[in-house]
Structure formats: C-alpha cells, structure tokens
Write an enzyme that holds these catalytic residues in place. Sequence first.
Site, PDB file in Angstrom:
ATOM      1  N   GLU A  87      31.547  36.832  29.575  1.00  8.93           N
ATOM      2  CA  GLU A  87      32.251  36.734  28.285  1.00  8.93           C
ATOM      3  C   GLU A  87      32.714  35.322  27.936  1.00  8.93           C
ATOM      4  O   GLU A  87      32.653  34.982  26.762  1.00  8.93           O
ATOM      5  CB  GLU A  87      33.453  37.682  28.243  1.00  8.93           C
ATOM      6  CG  GLU A  87      33.097  39.139  28.162  1.00  8.93           C
ATOM      7  CD  GLU A  87      32.698  39.745  29.515  1.00  8.93           C
ATOM      8  OE1 GLU A  87      33.056  39.180  30.566  1.00  8.93           O
ATOM      9  OE2 GLU A  87      32.017  40.771  29.508  1.00  8.93           O
ATOM     10  N   ASP A  97      26.794  39.514  35.143  1.00 14.33           N
ATOM     11  CA  ASP A  97      28.087  40.156  34.923  1.00 14.33           C
ATOM     12  C   ASP A  97      29.123  39.120  34.467  1.00 14.33           C
ATOM     13  O   ASP A  97      28.948  37.918  34.640  1.00 14.33           O
ATOM     14  CB  ASP A  97      28.543  40.811  36.230  1.00 14.33           C
ATOM     15  CG  ASP A  97      29.474  41.986  36.006  1.00 14.33           C
ATOM     16  OD1 ASP A  97      30.006  42.123  34.896  1.00 14.33           O
ATOM     17  OD2 ASP A  97      29.658  42.771  36.951  1.00 14.33           O
ATOM     18  N   ASP A 103      33.292  47.282  31.592  1.00 15.73           N
ATOM     19  CA  ASP A 103      34.056  48.205  32.429  1.00 15.73           C
ATOM     20  C   ASP A 103      34.881  49.166  31.582  1.00 15.73           C
ATOM     21  O   ASP A 103      36.103  49.025  31.447  1.00 15.73           O
ATOM     22  CB  ASP A 103      34.957  47.412  33.380  1.00 15.73           C
ATOM     23  CG  ASP A 103      34.143  46.523  34.305  1.00 15.73           C
ATOM     24  OD1 ASP A 103      32.933  46.750  34.427  1.00 15.73           O
ATOM     25  OD2 ASP A 103      34.729  45.604  34.906  1.00 15.73           O
TER      26      ASP A 103
END
Length: 328
Positions: free
Chosen positions: A43, A40, A117
């Site tokens: 980025e 997760d 998300d």
Amino acid sequence: MAVPQPVGFYDVTNPATRDFVWSAVRRNYYDLGVRVWWLDACEPEIQPGHHGNLSFHAGPGAQVAGIYPRDNARLFADGMARAAAETGRPEDGETVLLCRSAWAGQQKYPAAVWPGDIGPTWEALRQQVRAGLSIAMAGIPWWTTDIGGFHGGDVRDEAYGELVVRWFQFGAFCPLFRLHGYREPRPEVGWNGTGGPNEIWSYGEAAYEMIKDVVLLRERLRPYLHTHLDQASETGLPAMRPLLVDFPHDKTAWTTEDEFMFGSDILVAPVLHPGARSRDVYLPEGATWTEAWTGGEGGQTITVDAPLDRIPLFLRNGAALPIASEGA
C-alpha cells in the site's frame, strides 16, 4: 511510542532503487527458477499510516504514495521482461503478480488483486462482490478474495461454517479461486506462528461435502473460465463483471450490485446473508434465462430457492455448461 514494524519499505518511485531491489530479487529468486510473485503489504503498510510524513523520489507522500502498488508491480514485470530478453527466452518473462492493492495503470502489468486482510463477516462478504466488480470496471480483470475472510473465524463455529460455504460458492466464480486466512485459536505472533486449521476439511463433514462440490464445479468450468481469462488478457474484458457490461440498455442492470456475469453465459447471484435459503434475482432484459440447477425459467425478477449447498446460477440463451455433476 514505538510501533513494532516487522517489514521495511523502499522508495518504489526511484528507478535506481527499483533496479537495486530487482537485482537482489533476481539473484536470490528469479535465477533459481521463481516466476510468480506474491506482493503483500504494497500500500505501503506503514505504521502509523500517515503518508504525509513520507517523502518519495517522485514527490511528497501525501501526493504520490498511492502509486506505490503500481510501481511495486512494475518493478517485477519490468525486471522479468529484461531478464527474459537477456536470456532470449520470452516465456521467462511471463508472470502473475498477486497484489494486495492496486492503483491506476496497474492493469499494464500482470497484476492479480485481492482486497487484503478482511474480516470473517457477512458484511465483508457482501463488500467483496462490490469490490470485485469495481476493480473489473477499473480495468483490472484479475480478482480474488480471501475465502472466509483473513483475520479470525473459528472452524468449530457452525455459524461461521455457513459463511465459509457461501463464501466458497462466491469464490468459485471469481477469476482466481483461493482459500486463505488466519483462523482461531491464534498463537502469539512470530516467524513460526500459524492460526487454527483452515483446510477445506476443517469445517466438519457436512461443510466439507458442500465445499468439495464447489471445488469440483470450479474444475468442471475450467475450460469455460480459461476461454474468458484468455479474452481478458487480450481485450481487457473481465470474466467477472457487472450486469451493465453485457446489458447496457437495461437500467436496472446499472444499479444491481449483488449479482454479476461470469463470462458471457453465467449469471451468478451469491447468497450474502446468514440463514437465507432463497433470494430474489434480477434477470436482465435482452436474453432468455434458465436456472442452471433445475432447468426452470423465469421472468425479470424472481425468487429462487438457495439451500446451503447451492448458489443461484442462471444460464444465458440456453448455454450448455457442466454445472451439475453427472448423476446429480
């Protein structure tokens, strides 16, 4: 002003750093039997999100920060390969990496990508179709999405329940099929925080019956799906792909963004607008098409019924697949 930051990031471009991180991961997870990883926030999710403020081993953040998700996946894939070589068990190097983002070259590693998300909206659902087809064309065949969106959505809201049912129908024809989200009501954020209920039976009895039918449809299609996922791993041809891949000589196939092929034999036309109970479907040239639920046939562009419990599906050249359950 100080910004709360519950996670930390390392310099993924530094080989020595990757070795150090993998050594900790191996000791605390891999050596205890963990083989599949959820990567997760890769980025990286910095706050504030100004990559120009960062400096990496590979260069200035403004130039190289985009490769972070690729080299983060590389760390796990390379680490597992080395560990498997040391133990002499090749199967211990096999994995799937569920990554929240991706970069060019990440298809070299066993990365399955989801879009992060996203909101619980119809526009977000429409975006997921385009995003899944785009990443397939970028060379990454493993794609999934947070069914229902991640942030928000109240299971007590009937209108939201309609969105969830339609999202499940789309999700069943993604390479990976998953429900994930942080529903209302929301408690204060903390290590033990959880959102509202989000199981398939949380949306009411009527929605549950429709969602259950979608789950069973996905299960009936498992052998078909596995065949195409095996093909994806061997050749890179994605199971979920734009119409233009199978019909390159059809000009309209190149501009169709809200339909896709699921393997070689199923054309999927998800319903992407609230209240819709029918939709127009473009059927590419070069094949005969049979409506999967009714057996009806049509021309190139047709309007099909799409009651809430049904996603429009078309079978190519008479393919026989278990779309409807026995006795339906």
